[in-house]
Design an enzyme around this catalytic site. Structure first.
Site, short mmCIF file in Angstrom:
data_model
loop_
_atom_site.label_atom_id
_atom_site.label_comp_id
_atom_site.label_asym_id
_atom_site.label_seq_id
_atom_site.Cartn_x
_atom_site.Cartn_y
_atom_site.Cartn_z
N GLY B 304 0.83 -1.21 0.00
CA GLY B 304 0.00 0.00 0.00
C GLY B 304 0.86 1.25 0.00
CB SER B 305 0.17 4.59 1.44
OG SER B 305 -1.18 4.51 1.07
CB THR B 306 4.84 1.75 2.97
OG1 THR B 306 4.34 0.52 2.46
CG2 THR B 306 4.32 1.97 4.38
#
Lengths: 415, 590
Positions: B304-306
């Site tokens: 995801g956003s990492t």
């Protein structure tokens, strides 16, 4: 109080224990009279007794120290065997004090008693079963084996039978007579004894008792026309047993190739062979054997020879074989001297004892070495066991008595 | 018996010849010489057995009486970076029984069972086995073995063994792994470093009795080679901190599980690697049920956003994006070949958002629009350089490689989702390692589980200038107006990025099952540690990385910084100076 021969033994013993630096009258007396005993026989027997005690100790240390019934005592068998030897020697002293005339007189009664005991031992509740054989009559902490007594009884009985029935044994008469009146009754009695022994079962004792009885008759001059038929009938009977029950064949001839069943029926024998072979010429050293560490069953009884061969090597084997050979030889020699003195009963008894020692030790050693089927015979004077020790020492004592009587007769004394 | 009177006269027939007359000497001689010949034959047989067959029979005998007994070599210890013992082998005993030789009464069997902690019926069953030899118990303490010996039951035998002890119990469980009863590594470091740790057993020859008891020592055949000690990069203290905080985080969020990694940003050494739930390696039954699976290394998840910082950094590094640019947000949604990308909350103002805002507030739409500018091959190459798609090679067995598909096969929508961390998968160590690029002026450090003396191999991913731009953006994500204010650490400047990924169930993403993560570094002025935290399926209603994973990060980072007495680089939390620096970069338009 003491009879004459016992006095002599006493004197001789005194002579031994008297310091040589202080010669006494008694010692001088003993020397003057000459030693009236077969010393070579005594030494050889002493050697075998000592060696036997040593080997019983050596071969049983491991099992005795870990078994429950010994309460962990490593010297359990050694101590008991020592006790047997001491009791045996005491009994032997009294036997030595018994004249051969008395033996000849009581021989039939002794034989009857032995037969009775052989019957008794077969009765459940009286006879004790060990390893599937009912051979022992329990006497407190010990056990009595009537079959050992029978060996002596048979020799005495057969000798007396041969002397008293001598007229109908030899070939100077019709065959019918020598068969029915001479050999016949003896064969019937011997067969009866054999059946009793086989009921225990004790094949080894059966073989030894029959050998002694029949060979005494043979040496006493059994009608030559009967010798071959007896052999043939014996062989046929043995063959019949094998043919009707083929499983015996393997049991009897299994010893020829024990490695086939190295971990089965051949186990004990292969262990014995490995023990003997391991010994080499000089042996592994006293106490250093491996086989007694549970590998070789009956190491202190039937297979004590294997342990001896393992620890003392070929030298031990030759020593032991020569010792038994010497006892056999001396027995026959004493028998011959008795014959010279017209002591025919004594003569046959001595030769019978020669057969007893010769046959039993030879078969035991042969079994150990894998040249005879496993029988369950002990090595006389060496194997652990009270009854066997007693019988062997009594036999030796009778032999010494005959020898003593020979020497007395030779000097013109009466016995 | 009396002497015969007259000798027989020739021709005169006598009815009764005397014994002496009939006696035949040859019969006696036949018997006696027969017997003596027998003894001679036996002596001959003795010569054959003891001289001719001596060697053969001795060899046959030796096969039964001599045994080569292994002299166990102890396995090397596993130490942490400070030398504390994490795993060591202590002497133990195996208890063998030779069923056909065992003689034991009921009472003895009962006490035996009691000592071994087994049921009497089970012990009996083993003792009645028809096998030659059975194990009653293994890896039993020497005290228990002595008690068994004291029972003096024949047919029992002891064998020397080693038992592996793990003082740190479940805290280190998944890293260290486990050995089997034969002291051979089965999982974890114990498995991967088995060669190094295990000693070589020696052997000595003994003479045994038939029951297997040793009668005599015959000497050594091979002396044992002891195993070597192994020093790990792990720091027990950090490990304990990470474990405690992760456990607290997983339990507070009623999550299925979690993992955390603490890296030394300069050397690449893994200082802590924890999982929860876990298992004590000393307890083989728990370990056997997969309790020792090291999820941080062996399990993959969609980050995801990492991932967003890597997309942005790649765009800046290749020059297709300027940090000062404003990106059109197209109303918070963006449709590509049928699929629509949405932001969960609005980012920026007036239809545009700055690059800083896209990172700080984690905009999917903004990141996708930036990724659009990157050619597939270029973006793929950068991701590979950051360590995605291949195992991090920490020295741990069973590392997952992570999935990164070949650039040629990317469809536009796939490239867009990858830009914010869907459609590719990573393991937590891999993800933490990628962030070392931001901590190390653009260089990725090789991570390792073994102490390496403070120097790890580095490989350039981004230019130092790019990371100079990226770091303040990541720092802003931890501020009050970022996605992860809860990641802050008092007294230090912290940078990081949250991730909240829907879990892929079969082929579809479903609501309600999330992987919340946070990866960050500190202190920003001179990054020393990179910490990645992953919480699997939090179930209290809070599921954003900033809510669930960031607090764990904050605790672990704070305690680690304090432990190593790292100098403060911010006087108070949420330092205004940092905002000033970011504003300057944005203004400069680099």
């Amino acid at each position: 109080m003491l009879s004459q021969p016992l006095k002599r033994v006493h004197e001789i013993a005194l002579g031994w224990f008297t310091p040589r630096t202080l010669p006494t009258t008694k010692r001088a007396n003993a020397a003057a009279n000459g030693i009236d005993l077969d010393m070579s026989l005594i030494w050889v027997v002493t050697l075998l007794l000592a060696l036997g005690l040593l080997m019983v100790y050596s071969s049983s240390i491991a099992s005795a120290s870990e078994a429950k019934f010994t309460r962990g005592s490593a010297s359990y068998f050694f101590a008991r065997q020592s006790l047997f030897v001491v009791i045996g020697l005491v009994v032997a002293l009294f036997v030595f004090d018994t004249s051969m005339k008395s033996w000849e007189r009581v021989a039939p009664w002794l034989f009857a008693a032995a037969v009775l005991l052989l019957i008794l031992v077969l009765i459940p509740g009286i006879g004790r079963v060990v390893n599937g054989a009912r051979r022992w009559i329990p006497l407190g902490p010990f056990g009595f084996q009537p079959s050992e007594m029978m060996k002596i009884a048979m020799i005495l009985f057969a000798a007396r039978y041969a002397v008293s029935k001598f007229d109908v044994l030899h070939a100077d008469q019709p065959l019918k007579q020598s068969l029915l009146r001479g050999l016949g009754p003896f064969i019937l009695i011997a067969l009866f004894v054999s059946v009793l022994l086989l009921r225990e079962p004790d094949f080894g004792a059966t073989f030894v008792v029959l050998s002694c009885g029949l060979l005494i008759l043979f040496m006493a001059g059994l009608d030559y026309r009967l010798v071959v038929p007896v052999l043939v009938v014996g062989l046929l009977a043995a063959s019949a047993l094998v043919i009707f029950e083929p499983y015996r064949l393997e049991r009897i001839f299994g010893f020829l190739d024990p490695w086939k069943q190295e971990f089965g029926k051949g186990y004990q024998l292969t262990q014995s062979l490995m023990a003997i072979g391991r010994g080499g010429i000089f042996g592994m050293g006293l106490g250093a054997g491996v086989s007694k560490h549970y590998y070789l069953p009956e190491a202190h009884t039937d297979f004590i020879f294997a342990v001896t061969a393992e620890e003392l090597g070929l030298l031990g084997v030759v020593l032991v074989a020569a010792s038994y050979g010497w006892i056999t030889w001396r027995a026959f020699k004493i028998g011959r001297e008795a014959r010279m003195n017209e002591q025919h009963f004594s003569s046959l008894v001595a030769q019978g004892i020669g057969v007893l020692f010769g046959v039993q030790s030879m078969i035991n050693i042969a079994v150990n070495m894998g040249v005879a089927p496993t029988k369950g015979l002990t090595l006389p004077l060496m194997s652990y066991g009270g009854s066997g020790m007693m019988a062997s020492l009594v036999a030796i004592s009778i032999l010494l008595r005959i020898d003593w009587e020979n020497r007395q007769l030779a000097k013109g004394y009466k016995v | 018996m009396t002497r015969a009177g007259n000798s027989p006269m020739i021709g005169q027939r006598r009815a009764k010849p005397t014994f002496a007359e009939r006696f035949s000497g040859w019969r006696v001689q036949l018997v006696v010489f027969g017997l003596l010949a027998g003894f001679a034959v036996l002596v001959g047989r003795g010569v054959y057995l003891q001289v001719v067959q001596h060697d053969d029979l001795t060899k046959r005998g030796d096969a039964r009486t001599l045994r080569d007994v292994t002299v166990p070599a102890h396995r090397g210890r596993i130490l942490d970076r400070e030398g504390a013992v994490l795993a060591s082998s202590v002497p133990a005993r195996g208890i063998l029984a030779f069923p056909d030789q065992v003689e034991a009464d009921e009472k003895q069997i009962a006490s035996l069972a009691q000592i071994l902690g087994q049921r009497t019926a089970d012990v009996k069953k083993k003792l009645n086995s028809d096998r030659d030899v059975v194990y009653l118990a293994r890896s039993v303490s020497t005290e228990k073995a002595d008690a068994v010996k004291a029972l003096k039951i024949p047919g029992l035998s002891l064998q020397n063994e080693f038992k592996r002890e793990y003082p740190s119990q479940e805290v280190m469980g998944q890293v260290l792994g486990i050995t089997n009863v034969d002291d051979i590594g089965q999982e974890g470091i114990e498995l991967s470093q088995n060669e190094w740790l295990s000693g070589k057993h020696g052997a000595r020859r003994v003479m045994i009795d038939r029951r297997g008891g040793v009668v005599e020592e015959q000497g050594s055949i091979r002396s044992p080679q002891q195993g070597r000690d192994l020093q790990l990069s792990l720091d027990s203290r950090v490990q304990h901190i990470a474990f405690r905080e992760l456990k607290r985080g997983v339990e507070a969020n009623r999550a299925k599980g979690g993992a955390a990694v603490v890296l030394d940003a300069k050397s690449g050494e893994i200082l802590a690697l924890v999982n929860y739930p876990t298992a004590d390696p000393s307890d083989r039954s728990a370990a056997a049920n997969g309790g020792l699976r090291n999820r941080a290394v062996a399990d993959l998840f969609e980050p995801g956003s990492t991932m967003k910082p890597f997309t942005v950094a790649t765009a800046i590094d290749t020059g297709v994006l300027k940090a000062s640019e404003q990106i059109a947000m197209t109303g918070g949604q963006y449709t590509l070949t049928g699929a629509t990308i949405r932001d969960s909350h609005s980012v920026g103002s007036g239809g545009y958002a700055s690059v800083l805002e896209i990172v700080q507030k984690s905009s999917n739409v903004g990141t996708a629009r930036i990724a659009e500018r990157l050619p597939n091959e270029l973006m793929s190459r950068y991701l590979q350089r950051a360590g995605f798609g291949r195992a991090p090679q920490t020295g741990f067995p069973g590392e997952a490689h992570g999935r990164l598909r070949a650039a040629q096969t990317w469809r536009p929508i796939e490239k867009a989702t990858m830009s914010y961390g869907y459609g590719l998968s990573v393991n937590l160590v891999q993800l933490a390692r990628a962030y070392t690029a931001f901590a190390n002026r653009g260089s990725l450090v090789d991570v390792t589980l073994f102490k390496n003396g403070g120097v790890g191999r580095q490989a350039r991913v981004y230019s130092p200038e790019t990371t100079q731009i990226m770091l303040p953006m990541l720092e802003r994500a931890t501020h009050r107006d970022g996605t992860a204010p809860q990641s802050q650490v008092a007294g230090y400047r912290v940078a990081g990025k949250t991730g909240t990924a829907k879990k892929l169930t079969g082929a579809t993403y479903v609501d309600g099952r999330y992987v919340a993560s946070f990866v960050g570094l500190a202190p920003v002025s001179n990054p020393r540690y990179v910490i990645a935290v992953m919480i699997d399926e939090p179930s209290t209603g809070l599921f954003y990385g900033g809510q669930v994973a960031a607090p764990v990060f904050s605790q672990v980072m704070a305690q680690t910084l304090r432990l190593f007495e790292v100098p403060f680089d911010a006087p108070t939390p949420g330092v205004p100076g940092a905002e000033t620096a970011v504003a300057a970069i944005v203004r400069e338009g680099n």
